[in-house]
Design a protein around this motif. Structure first.
Motif, short mmCIF file in Angstrom:
data_model
loop_
_atom_site.label_atom_id
_atom_site.label_comp_id
_atom_site.label_asym_id
_atom_site.label_seq_id
_atom_site.Cartn_x
_atom_site.Cartn_y
_atom_site.Cartn_z
N UNK A 278 0.85 -1.19 0.00
CA UNK A 278 0.00 0.00 0.00
C UNK A 278 0.89 1.24 0.00
N UNK A 279 0.44 2.28 -0.71
CA UNK A 279 1.25 3.50 -0.82
C UNK A 279 0.42 4.72 -0.39
N UNK A 280 1.12 5.77 0.03
CA UNK A 280 0.49 7.05 0.30
C UNK A 280 0.23 7.73 -1.04
N UNK A 302 11.09 -1.19 14.40
CA UNK A 302 11.44 -0.53 13.15
C UNK A 302 10.25 -0.29 12.23
N UNK A 303 9.12 -0.89 12.52
CA UNK A 303 7.96 -0.78 11.64
C UNK A 303 6.72 -0.40 12.45
N UNK A 304 5.74 0.15 11.75
CA UNK A 304 4.45 0.46 12.35
C UNK A 304 3.36 -0.15 11.49
N UNK A 327 7.33 2.23 7.55
CA UNK A 327 8.49 2.50 8.40
C UNK A 327 8.12 3.50 9.49
N UNK A 328 8.95 3.53 10.52
CA UNK A 328 8.70 4.48 11.60
C UNK A 328 8.83 5.92 11.09
N UNK A 329 9.74 6.17 10.15
CA UNK A 329 9.90 7.51 9.57
C UNK A 329 8.65 7.93 8.82
N UNK A 330 8.08 6.98 8.06
CA UNK A 330 6.87 7.32 7.32
C UNK A 330 5.70 7.59 8.28
N UNK A 334 3.14 10.91 8.47
CA UNK A 334 1.68 10.84 8.45
C UNK A 334 1.07 11.54 9.67
N UNK A 335 1.80 11.58 10.77
CA UNK A 335 1.27 12.23 11.98
C UNK A 335 0.96 13.71 11.73
N UNK A 336 1.68 14.31 10.81
CA UNK A 336 1.47 15.73 10.53
C UNK A 336 0.33 15.97 9.54
N UNK A 337 -0.27 14.89 9.01
CA UNK A 337 -1.33 15.02 8.00
C UNK A 337 -2.70 14.95 8.65
N UNK A 338 -3.62 15.73 8.12
CA UNK A 338 -4.99 15.68 8.59
C UNK A 338 -5.67 14.42 8.09
#
Length: 355
Positions: A278-280, A302-304, A327-330, A334-338
């Motif tokens: 799945x992709x953003x 390392x993953x969510x 990934x945790x970075x991704x 996403x946390x900053x997205x509404x």
């Protein structure tokens, strides 16, 4: 040359009906507990007699019910690595490795065992007993013993099941190097799809004693041929699907219609996509782009894993449609997205299987 197995074996409440045929390579036997994986190995090794059929390895007939051929286990020259390693507790490591070399002289037997101990980094343990070494070392001893007689075929029955993940990852790399050097066929039984993918060239998926699917590992994972194959190979996102066109299916439970690169031949079946495919979405205007809300999440080092609901916000954590592994970075991005944000299901990764 290669491997040809076509056998039947009936037991109370269970029936094995296995057909496998291929040239040299490492074949993963994947399936749930009780699917018949270990029974297949036992039949090839001669520990269990099939009711009918044939087993031919590298042109040598191990079993043929029609011709009344049934070689004894000692005459089949099959290297067997058991799940619990089955080392002899009263024999030293050197004696365990040399156990099956009765046809050699004492000097040649010692020479062969010494070479294998060198190869598997066991020289310093030659005089120890199995109880005095670790599980990973026991596995290396068992593999060395299985290879000592230069077998026609290697049979590995869940050799990593008793090991912790750290040790498993280290030994898996070593075993892959060993199996690549081996010139015959290897059958590797596991219920762990990651092990099967890392070690094997081809994969056979067993279900209730029969081969559900058999093929190259890339094809098995990217385009599973059945619901059972998709499930046993770790696909977490599978839903009922109704054919709308040659390349589109409605997923009523998810409230969407998806397009797929596969040609859909059946009117009803299942559609799915793996959690890591799945992709953003860059925008919300393309095909297979859907608005999602996060119902819940689960984190590893390392993953969510995000549990997503399509189309509307979730009322509780269990109200979700699909799992997305990122990934945790991704996840931080996403946390900053509404919410909702949009995901994209690439048609080349969306599969359809008939029911």
């Amino acid at each position: 040359m290669g491997l040809h197995v076509d056998i039947k074996k009936k037991l109370p409440g269970f029936r094995l009906q296995a057909h496998l045929s291929c040239e040299q390579g490492i074949i993963g036997i994947l399936g749930a507990s009780g699917a018949g994986k270990s029974m297949l190995l036992n039949c090839i090794a001669g520990l269990v007699n099939p009711d009918e059929g044939r087993i031919i390895i590298n042109g040598k007939t191990f079993f043929d019910s029609a011709q009344k051929i049934n070689l004894a286990p000692k005459d089949r020259n099959a290297g067997f690595l058991f799940q619990n390693y089955a080392l002899f507790p009263h024999l030293t490591i050197a004696e365990n490795i040399a156990f099956g070399l009765d046809k050699l002289s004492k000097a040649d037997k010692q020479k062969k065992a010494a070479a294998l101990m060198e190869r598997f980094n066991l020289v310093n343990m030659a005089k120890r007993y199995p109880s005095q070494i670790s599980g990973g070392q026991q596995q290396r001893v068992a593999l060395a013993r299985a290879l000592a007689a230069e077998p026609e075929i290697l049979l590995l029955d869940e050799p990593f099941s008793a090991l912790d993940n750290h040790l498993k990852n280290h030994l898996m790399k070593d075993m892959l190097a060993t199996l690549k050097e081996f010139k015959g066929n290897t059958l590797f039984v596991t219920h762990n799809m990651e092990e099967a993918y890392r070690l094997c060239d081809r994969i056979a998926v067993f279900k209730s004693g029969s081969v559900e699917t058999f093929g190259l590992k890339e094809e098995i994972f990217l385009k599973p041929a059945s619901f059972e194959t998709a499930k046993i190979t770790g696909c977490k996102n599978i839903a009922d699907a109704i054919r709308e066109s040659n390349h589109a299916a409605e997923l009523p439970d998810w409230g969407i219609t998806v397009t797929t690169g596969m040609r859909i031949e059946s009117n009803h079946g299942f559609a799915g996509i793996r959690a890591n495919h799945i992709m953003l979405a860059d925008d919300n205007t393309g095909e297979n782009c859907f608005p999602v809300w996060i119902a819940d999440e689960s984190q590893s080092p390392f993953r969510t894993t995000l549990y997503l609901k399509i189309g509307s916000a979730a009322n509780h954590p269990d109200e979700y449609h699909i799992l997305w592994e990122i990934s945790r970075d991704q996840r931080e991005t996403i946390k900053s997205m509404a919410q909702p944000f949009y995901i994209y299901l690439d048609p080349k990764h969306v599969f359809f299987v008939p029911d």
